[in-house]
Design an enzyme around this catalytic site. Structure first.
Site, short mmCIF file in Angstrom:
data_model
loop_
_atom_site.label_atom_id
_atom_site.label_comp_id
_atom_site.label_asym_id
_atom_site.label_seq_id
_atom_site.Cartn_x
_atom_site.Cartn_y
_atom_site.Cartn_z
N ARG A 1 -75.61 -30.73 39.66
CA ARG A 1 -74.91 -30.69 38.37
C ARG A 1 -73.49 -30.18 38.57
NH1 ARG A 1 -77.92 -28.03 33.42
NH2 ARG A 1 -77.24 -26.14 34.48
N ASP B 1 -81.45 -22.19 44.03
CA ASP B 1 -81.04 -20.94 44.69
C ASP B 1 -82.25 -20.04 44.95
OD1 ASP B 1 -78.36 -21.52 44.93
OD2 ASP B 1 -77.83 -20.62 43.00
N THR C 1 -68.92 -29.83 33.83
CA THR C 1 -69.38 -30.84 32.85
C THR C 1 -70.90 -30.82 32.66
OG1 THR C 1 -69.70 -32.55 34.52
CG2 THR C 1 -67.49 -32.36 33.56
C1 PRP Z 1 -81.02 -28.21 38.94
C2 PRP Z 1 -82.45 -28.64 38.80
C3 PRP Z 1 -82.33 -30.04 38.26
C4 PRP Z 1 -81.12 -29.92 37.37
C5 PRP Z 1 -81.57 -29.82 35.94
O1 PRP Z 1 -80.46 -28.72 40.08
O2 PRP Z 1 -83.18 -28.58 40.01
O3 PRP Z 1 -82.13 -31.03 39.24
O4 PRP Z 1 -80.42 -28.72 37.75
O5 PRP Z 1 -80.49 -29.81 35.09
P1 PRP Z 1 -80.19 -31.00 34.08
O6 PRP Z 1 -81.48 -31.34 33.41
O7 PRP Z 1 -79.18 -30.41 33.13
O8 PRP Z 1 -79.63 -32.15 34.86
P2 PRP Z 1 -78.96 -28.38 40.53
O9 PRP Z 1 -78.04 -29.41 39.98
O10 PRP Z 1 -78.66 -26.95 40.22
O11 PRP Z 1 -79.01 -28.64 42.08
P3 PRP Z 1 -79.88 -27.91 43.22
O12 PRP Z 1 -81.31 -28.33 43.06
O13 PRP Z 1 -79.26 -28.43 44.47
O14 PRP Z 1 -79.71 -26.42 43.06
N1 URA Z 2 -81.00 -25.84 36.69
C1 URA Z 2 -81.66 -24.72 37.03
O1 URA Z 2 -81.97 -24.50 38.21
N2 URA Z 2 -81.97 -23.84 36.06
C2 URA Z 2 -81.65 -24.05 34.77
O2 URA Z 2 -81.97 -23.21 33.92
C3 URA Z 2 -80.94 -25.21 34.44
C4 URA Z 2 -80.65 -26.10 35.41
#
Ligand code: PRP
Ligand code: URA
Length: 209
Positions: A104, A203, A108
């Protein structure tokens, strides 16, 4: 409209209560994500078709049922979705695994794609998209869009924690995709984090913060 299954099983609820705690360290967090994923997999595979087989036991013939040759695939959304894969494979070891890399954008909150690798015959498979968090729904929608572009017709979404905004967004964009979620929380905050949620799943699984 698709169906949404919130799995209010006591074992899942107990494990969620530990998972959510800020005091839970990386090792236990990873183990709990995996254990919850296994329990969710049991529910999400409930309607897979079976076929009758006769099996000779040491005593007599038994009418049994096995999965009806349905080819399955597990598609984690990187990174955090990786934490759900091993538990799924323990239960459905012949499933193939594809990867969709999305993160993400911190400003944005829109998903940015950085890696995709799918099994060649993905269009013929029943697909389980796995990601611990369903927040705005942007990542789930982008992953499902991508899978449909590759011919997938049978897709199930699995999330550990969701929220009403994300569930609605996925249902609006993909009304044919059922969602299995361990808990649907209250809302998103101004940073598009789930409240109360569990923080940043990636994380916490990988210990990056
Ligand atoms: C987190 C989570 C989802 C996303 C959800 O990933 O694992 O993929 O956010 O958010 P959304 O429904 O608003 O799209 P992140 O983008 O933080 O990446 P990561 O798994 O690499 O930490
Ligand atoms: N991604 C996460 O890992 N946690 C949240 O709460 C939202 C998006």
């Amino acid at each position: 409209m698709s169906k949404v299954y919130e799995l209010k099983h006591p074992l899942i609820q107990h494990k969620l209560s530990i998972l959510r705690s800020r005091k839970t360290g990386v090792k236990e967090f990873r183990e709990l994500i995996s254990e919850i994923s296994g329990l969710m997999c049991y529910e999400a595979t409930r309607n897979l078709p079976v076929e009758e087989v006769m099996v000779q036991t040491p005593v007599a013939q038994a009418k049994c049922y096995k999965l009806a040759g349905k080819k399955l695939a597990i598609i984690p959304i990187l990174r955090a979705g990786l934490g759900m894969v091993d538990a799924m494979l323990d239960l459905i070891p012949s499933a193939k695994v594809g990867h969709i890399g999305l993160y993400r954008d911190p400003e944005t909150h829109m998903p940015v794609e950085y890696y995709c690798k799918l099994p060649e015959d993905i269009g013929k498979r029943q697909v389980f998209v796995v990601d611990p968090m369903l927040a705005t729904g942007g990542s789930a929608i982008a992953a499902i869009d991508f899978l449909k572009q590759h011919g997938c017709k049978q897709i199930i979404m699995m999330n550990v924690i969701g929220c009403p905004e994300g569930v609605k967004a996925v249902q609006d964009a993909h009304p044919d995709v059922d969602i299995y979620v361990a808990a649907i929380d209250e809302k998103l905050n101004e940073h598009a984090y789930i409240v109360p949620g569990l923080g940043d799943a990636g994380d916490r699984i990988f210990g990056t913060k």
